[in-house]
Motif scaffolding. Structure first.
Motif, PDB file in Angstrom:
ATOM      1  N   GLY A 251     -13.248 -28.280  19.260  1.00  0.00           N
ATOM      2  CA  GLY A 251     -11.854 -28.198  19.705  1.00  0.00           C
ATOM      3  C   GLY A 251     -11.590 -26.930  20.498  1.00  0.00           C
ATOM      4  O   GLY A 251     -10.908 -26.951  21.524  1.00  0.00           O
TER       5      GLY A 251
ATOM      6  N   GLU B 208     -17.395 -25.000  28.988  1.00  0.00           N
ATOM      7  CA  GLU B 208     -16.983 -25.199  27.594  1.00  0.00           C
ATOM      8  C   GLU B 208     -17.724 -24.234  26.662  1.00  0.00           C
ATOM      9  O   GLU B 208     -17.134 -23.686  25.730  1.00  0.00           O
ATOM     10  CB  GLU B 208     -17.234 -26.651  27.187  1.00  0.00           C
TER      11      GLU B 208
ATOM     12  N   ASP C 140      -6.403 -31.864  19.767  1.00  0.00           N
ATOM     13  CA  ASP C 140      -6.465 -33.258  19.342  1.00  0.00           C
ATOM     14  C   ASP C 140      -7.424 -33.406  18.158  1.00  0.00           C
ATOM     15  O   ASP C 140      -8.595 -33.024  18.255  1.00  0.00           O
ATOM     16  CB  ASP C 140      -6.933 -34.121  20.509  1.00  0.00           C
TER      17      ASP C 140
ATOM     18  N   LEU D  45     -13.304 -27.132  23.950  1.00  0.00           N
ATOM     19  CA  LEU D  45     -12.597 -28.039  24.860  1.00  0.00           C
ATOM     20  C   LEU D  45     -11.147 -27.622  25.077  1.00  0.00           C
ATOM     21  O   LEU D  45     -10.429 -28.263  25.847  1.00  0.00           O
ATOM     22  CB  LEU D  45     -12.634 -29.471  24.310  1.00  0.00           C
ATOM     23  N   ASN D  46     -10.715 -26.568  24.375  1.00  0.00           N
ATOM     24  CA  ASN D  46      -9.307 -26.144  24.413  1.00  0.00           C
ATOM     25  C   ASN D  46      -8.396 -27.320  24.094  1.00  0.00           C
ATOM     26  O   ASN D  46      -7.405 -27.561  24.763  1.00  0.00           O
ATOM     27  CB  ASN D  46      -8.951 -25.512  25.759  1.00  0.00           C
ATOM     28  N   SER D  47      -8.766 -28.053  23.047  1.00  0.00           N
ATOM     29  CA  SER D  47      -8.023 -29.244  22.656  1.00  0.00           C
ATOM     30  C   SER D  47      -7.601 -29.147  21.192  1.00  0.00           C
ATOM     31  O   SER D  47      -8.405 -28.789  20.336  1.00  0.00           O
ATOM     32  CB  SER D  47      -8.897 -30.490  22.838  1.00  0.00           C
TER      33      SER D  47
END
Length: 154
Positions: free
Chosen positions: A95, A123, A102, A98-100
């Motif tokens: 996470g 990444e 979610d 991916l700078n996510s």
């Protein structure tokens, strides 16, 4: 007028964040303030790490590249209601890379630890920066190992 409202809301947000961390960590000037529970550096599996999410346990731990950090002092960010709460009690490596935020990018706790081999160079660089951020701010309390590699506490 709109600029003043935005500035006021930003100040209000930062005051709330500081107050929340002050209350959740206790008054540091009080002689009655004692640590909740000292966690000895140790070995965690995804299953044993899961309880350190700020809900099931007052401490908040996050794993980054198989190292477990105590991020409890950043509970406004990593605890319940914080922007990074999905990472609490989990391996947050993918996470962060991916700078996510979610939850779907997080490896389920019953599956093997993500080896991150498919990350692109950008990444990987992002993950390295996040790892440095955690190293500079938070204490390492252990390492992350495959389920079954370390005897579960439960």
């Amino acid at each position: 007028m709109i600029t003043q409202i935005i500035v006021f809301l930003l100040i209000l947000y930062f005051v709330k964040t500081i107050y929340t961390e002050f209350v959740s960590n206790g008054n540091p000037f009080s002689s009655k303030n004692s640590p909740i529970e000292s966690i000895v550096e140790g070995k965690f599996t995804p299953k044993t790490l899961q309880k350190y999410n700020g809900k099931d346990h007052p401490k908040i731990f996050i794993a980054v590249k198989n190292r477990v950090f105590d991020v409890s002092q950043g509970s406004a960010f990593y605890g319940p209601g914080g922007p990074y709460e999905n990472f609490a009690g989990r391996d947050a490596s993918r996470g962060l890379a991916l700078n996510s935020f979610d939850p779907s990018v997080l490896t389920p706790i019953n599956e093997p630890i993500d080896d991150l081999k498919d990350l692109k160079d950008l990444e990987k660089e992002s993950l390295e920066q996040w790892e440095e951020h955690f190293e500079n701010r938070y204490k390492v309390v252990g390492t992350l190992h495959e389920n079954g590699a370390v005897k579960d506490e439960n």
